[in-house]
Write an enzyme that holds these catalytic residues in place. Sequence first.
Site, PDB file in Angstrom:
ATOM      1  N   PRO A  11      33.779  27.805  -5.180  1.00  0.00           N
ATOM      2  CG  PRO A  11      32.374  27.248  -3.045  1.00  0.00           C
ATOM      3  CD  PRO A  11      32.392  28.011  -4.108  1.00  0.00           C
ATOM      4  CG  ASN A  12      35.703  21.970  -2.362  1.00  0.00           C
ATOM      5  OD1 ASN A  12      36.294  22.568  -2.074  1.00  0.00           O
ATOM      6  ND2 ASN A  12      33.822  22.385  -2.138  1.00  0.00           N
ATOM      7  NE  ARG A  50      34.028  19.485  -6.394  1.00  0.00           N
ATOM      8  CZ  ARG A  50      33.012  20.530  -6.568  1.00  0.00           C
ATOM      9  NH1 ARG A  50      33.505  21.233  -7.370  1.00  0.00           N
ATOM     10  NH2 ARG A  50      32.065  20.126  -5.517  1.00  0.00           N
ATOM     11  CE1 TYR A  70      30.644  18.987 -10.179  1.00  0.00           C
ATOM     12  CE2 TYR A  70      31.408  17.805  -9.316  1.00  0.00           C
ATOM     13  CZ  TYR A  70      30.800  18.536  -8.962  1.00  0.00           C
ATOM     14  OH  TYR A  70      29.945  19.229  -7.689  1.00  0.00           O
ATOM     15  CG  ASN A 113      30.436  26.435 -11.763  1.00  0.00           C
ATOM     16  OD1 ASN A 113      29.806  26.550 -10.916  1.00  0.00           O
ATOM     17  ND2 ASN A 113      30.881  25.102 -12.165  1.00  0.00           N
ATOM     18  CB  ALA A 131      28.572  24.331  -2.652  1.00  0.00           C
ATOM     19  CG  ASP A 141      21.276  40.558  -1.761  1.00  0.00           C
ATOM     20  OD1 ASP A 141      20.254  40.150  -2.508  1.00  0.00           O
ATOM     21  OD2 ASP A 141      21.120  41.120  -0.358  1.00  0.00           O
ATOM     22  CD  GLU A 162      22.591  29.279 -11.962  1.00  0.00           C
ATOM     23  OE1 GLU A 162      21.859  29.837 -12.227  1.00  0.00           O
ATOM     24  OE2 GLU A 162      22.504  29.044 -10.901  1.00  0.00           O
ATOM     25  CG  HIS A 164      25.726  25.258 -12.172  1.00  0.00           C
ATOM     26  ND1 HIS A 164      25.975  25.698 -11.412  1.00  0.00           N
ATOM     27  CD2 HIS A 164      24.496  25.898 -12.472  1.00  0.00           C
ATOM     28  CE1 HIS A 164      26.159  26.403 -10.278  1.00  0.00           C
ATOM     29  NE2 HIS A 164      24.617  26.596 -11.169  1.00  0.00           N
ATOM     30  NE  ARG A 179      25.509  16.784  -8.862  1.00  0.00           N
ATOM     31  CZ  ARG A 179      26.354  17.250  -8.538  1.00  0.00           C
ATOM     32  NH1 ARG A 179      27.190  18.315  -9.352  1.00  0.00           N
ATOM     33  NH2 ARG A 179      27.196  16.575  -7.591  1.00  0.00           N
ATOM     34  NE  ARG A 222      24.737  18.473  -5.524  1.00  0.00           N
ATOM     35  CZ  ARG A 222      26.300  18.714  -5.398  1.00  0.00           C
ATOM     36  NH1 ARG A 222      26.944  19.940  -5.119  1.00  0.00           N
ATOM     37  NH2 ARG A 222      26.949  17.764  -3.615  1.00  0.00           N
TER      38      ARG A 222
END
Length: 145
Positions: free
Chosen positions: A12-13, A20, A25, A77, A80, A90, A101, A103, A110, A114
């Site tokens: 999301p986002n 943003r 970012y 990524n 949130a 899962d 993963e 980011h 942060r 998080r």
Amino acid sequence: MANPVVYVLNGPNLNLLGTREPEIYGSDTLDDIAGMLEDRARELGLEIEMRQSNHEGHLIDWMHEAQAEGAKAILLNAAAYTHTSIALHDAIKAIRTPVIEVHLSDPMTREEFRHISYVGMAAVDCVSGHGAKSYLIALEKVPDL
Ligand code: DQA
């Protein structure tokens, strides 16, 4: 034979990257990141399947699809959802396709909310804190998986 495929799934986002919170970012858009990944993937003999959704279930369906399609790896990524989603945790455990993963920022430096990563508890590796380059660093790890 076709090149091995790497799914790059964005939560999301992240469709708003570029505008943003650029101080956190950076100014690269998701399309810019896709372009960088595709250039490097070509050199590594890989193919990129880049997706973004604001909906948790889409990310889960795409992880199942990645396994069904025989993808070499998933760069995830989860944005949130990283910090909230046992369903994503899962899903990572439910498939054999390795998940890295990713980011842009470093969530550990942060806000405290998080600091927990349900994704990280199941993923094989994590790259964070390098802006758009986090994706490229994660891609470098794929050939060894
Ligand atoms: C993020 C970090 C998350 O904490 C945040 O919710 C995001 C983006 C990152 O790439 O830095 O949406 O995953």
